[in-house]
Design an enzyme around this catalytic site. Structure first.
Site, PDB file in Angstrom:
ATOM      1  N   ARG A  78     -13.534  -9.084   1.043  1.00  0.00           N
ATOM      2  CA  ARG A  78     -12.155  -8.715   0.911  1.00  0.00           C
ATOM      3  C   ARG A  78     -11.229  -9.949   1.311  1.00  0.00           C
ATOM      4  NH1 ARG A  78     -10.314  -3.765   1.051  1.00  0.00           N
ATOM      5  NH2 ARG A  78      -8.342  -4.632   0.069  1.00  0.00           N
ATOM      6  N   ASP A 117     -17.585   6.817  -2.177  1.00  0.00           N
ATOM      7  CA  ASP A 117     -16.446   6.710  -1.375  1.00  0.00           C
ATOM      8  C   ASP A 117     -16.167   8.053  -0.794  1.00  0.00           C
ATOM      9  OD1 ASP A 117     -13.785   5.639  -0.137  1.00  0.00           O
ATOM     10  OD2 ASP A 117     -12.846   5.791  -2.387  1.00  0.00           O
ATOM     11  N   HIS A 171      -7.028   0.571  -6.678  1.00  0.00           N
ATOM     12  CA  HIS A 171      -7.332  -0.417  -5.620  1.00  0.00           C
ATOM     13  C   HIS A 171      -7.833  -1.504  -6.392  1.00  0.00           C
ATOM     14  CE1 HIS A 171      -7.701  -1.732  -1.551  1.00  0.00           C
ATOM     15  NE2 HIS A 171      -8.512  -0.850  -1.011  1.00  0.00           N
ATOM     16  N   GLN A 179      -9.917  -4.382  -3.845  1.00  0.00           N
ATOM     17  CA  GLN A 179     -10.801  -3.810  -3.668  1.00  0.00           C
ATOM     18  C   GLN A 179     -12.227  -3.880  -4.822  1.00  0.00           C
ATOM     19  OE1 GLN A 179     -11.869  -2.071  -0.653  1.00  0.00           O
ATOM     20  NE2 GLN A 179     -14.037  -2.435  -1.320  1.00  0.00           N
ATOM     21  N   CYS A 236     -16.353   1.215  -0.294  1.00  0.00           N
ATOM     22  CA  CYS A 236     -15.333   0.653   0.251  1.00  0.00           C
ATOM     23  C   CYS A 236     -14.973   0.576   1.669  1.00  0.00           C
ATOM     24  CB  CYS A 236     -14.239   1.002  -0.661  1.00  0.00           C
ATOM     25  SG  CYS A 236     -13.865   2.568  -0.621  1.00  0.00           S
ATOM     26  N   ARG A 270       0.797  -1.233   0.010  1.00  0.00           N
ATOM     27  CA  ARG A 270      -0.005   0.118   0.100  1.00  0.00           C
ATOM     28  C   ARG A 270       0.754   1.204   0.064  1.00  0.00           C
ATOM     29  NH1 ARG A 270      -5.520   1.201   3.251  1.00  0.00           N
ATOM     30  NH2 ARG A 270      -6.162  -0.232   1.862  1.00  0.00           N
TER      31      ARG A 270
HETATM   32  N1   CP Z   1     -11.360  -0.599   1.869  1.00  0.00           N
HETATM   33  C1   CP Z   1      -9.901  -0.642   2.402  1.00  0.00           C
HETATM   34  O1   CP Z   1      -9.056  -0.816   1.658  1.00  0.00           O
HETATM   35  O2   CP Z   1      -9.683  -0.334   3.702  1.00  0.00           O
HETATM   36  P1   CP Z   1      -8.592  -0.123   4.685  1.00  0.00           P
HETATM   37  O3   CP Z   1      -8.196   1.158   4.137  1.00  0.00           O
HETATM   38  O4   CP Z   1      -9.082  -0.243   6.218  1.00  0.00           O
HETATM   39  O5   CP Z   1      -7.873  -1.149   4.284  1.00  0.00           O
HETATM   40  N1  NVA Z   2     -10.132   6.386  -1.636  1.00  0.00           N
HETATM   41  C1  NVA Z   2      -9.796   6.046  -0.267  1.00  0.00           C
HETATM   42  C2  NVA Z   2     -10.153   4.427  -0.242  1.00  0.00           C
HETATM   43  C3  NVA Z   2      -9.717   3.802   0.946  1.00  0.00           C
HETATM   44  C4  NVA Z   2      -9.839   2.587   0.966  1.00  0.00           C
HETATM   45  C5  NVA Z   2      -8.454   6.276  -0.005  1.00  0.00           C
HETATM   46  O1  NVA Z   2      -7.568   6.130  -0.929  1.00  0.00           O
HETATM   47  O2  NVA Z   2      -8.261   6.952   0.967  1.00  0.00           O
END
Ligand code: CP
Ligand code: NVA
Length: 305
Positions: free
Chosen positions: A289, A221, A128, A131, A261, A101
């Site tokens: 997930r 989101d 992502h 997701q 998400c 990440r």
């Molecule tokens: N949806 C998602 O990726 O959640 P987190 O940021 O908690 O991993």
């Molecule tokens: N768009 C959000 C998704 C989190 C899972 C972010 O990048 O923070």
């Protein structure tokens, strides 16, 4: 070596393979059976941003599958103590898969460049994919085949929206993106999508009611993603007319589901009334997930054999 950096890395047929593995393992899991089919496999989780769902779902996956995982946070010194190339070469001597990440998408690409192990994108500023795969699997559980179905994205054309757009194109689903001017899906992404998936059906509107009118699912989101904290106040103003609330859900067909998400900013992009309503599938969506990432890991490890 296969990686999952964006959904361009998997064909529609491979997504079906991932979903078939997912369904098999999820059915067994629900019957209390955890099949240790990846014994001794090691996963490193390299996180530059916060996470609940991605971290826990991947760790749980690997444990259920008989492997192990190591969380690498700030103390590993990623990007600080040594070059990303050296870090990755060493790490991939010892693990079979690296979930990343990263703040910048180019970081996960750089890790993939130097890794002997499979690399999975666990979210970047641009995409992502895990997701989106879990989201579309969840939707399929609720509505059946996705071909000819329509997803309405009401909100920022962000990382999650980009991956969903690719996933929808691969699985024959239409996508209506409803965002204020300046927050649509990136132009360069849409150009690439049209090149790789000429039949992709992506439409844009600035009218939320138009977007949801014939949608099977309404997805939103946060208005400001991780890394955009300084834009929070401006975005709150710009997105004020784009909240998914009971009035907007009433403009959607009966039976349309609500997706997110998570984490959500309740009272901003979605009201409590909607996210806690019977139409909301956000909790099984998050739970999937774990199930879908088992499919991803088994598919990736299988391709290593
Ligand atoms: N949806 C998602 O990726 O959640 P987190 O940021 O908690 O991993
Ligand atoms: N768009 C959000 C998704 C989190 C899972 C972010 O990048 O923070």
């Amino acid at each position: 070596m296969r990686h999952l950096i964006t959904l361009e890395d998997v064909s529609a047929a491979e997504i079906e393979t991932i979903y078939a593995i997912t369904e098999d393992l999820k059915t067994k899991f629900q019957a209390g059976v955890r099949e240790p089919i990846l014994p001794g496999r090691m996963m490193a989780l390299l996180f530059e941003k916060q996470s609940l769902r991605t971290r826990v779902s991947f760790e749980a996956c690997m444990t259920h599958l008989g492997g192990g995982s190591i969380l690498l946070g700030d103390d590993a010194g990623f990007g600080k103590r040594e070059s990303i190339a050296d870090f990755t070469r060493v790490l991939s001597e010892m693990v079979d898969v690296i979930v990343v990440r990263s703040k910048k998408h180019s970081t996960v690409e750089e890790v993939a460049k130097y890794s002997k192990a499979a690399v999975v994108n666990g979210l970047t500023d641009q995409s992502h994919p895990c997701q989106a795969l879990a989201d579309l699997y969840t939707l399929r559980e609720h509505v059946g085949s996705l071909k000819g179905r329509k997803l309405a994205w009401v909100g920022d054309g962000n990382n999650v929206a980009v991956s969903l757009a690719r996933g929808c194109a691969k699985l024959g689903m239409s996508l209506s993106v409803c965002a204020p001017a300046g927050y649509e899906l990136p132009e360069d992404f849409l150009t690439k999508l049209k090149q790789s998936s000429p039949d992709a059906d992506v439409t844009n509107t600035t009218d939320p009611k138009e977007a949801v009118a014939d949608a099977d699912a309404i997805y939103t989101d946060v208005w400001a993603s991780m890394g955009q904290e300084s834009e929070q106040a401006q975005r709150k103003k710009d997105f004020a007319d784009y909240q998914v609330n009971a009035e907007l859900m009433a403009a959607a067909p009966k039976g349309a589901v609500f997706m997110h998400c998570l984490p959500a900013k309740r009272g901003e992009e979605v009201t409590d009334e909607v996210i806690d309503s019977p139409a909301s599938i956000v909790v099984p969506q998050a739970g999937n997930r774990m199930h879908v990432q088992k499919g991803i890991l088994v598919w990736l490890m299988g391709s290593q054999a």
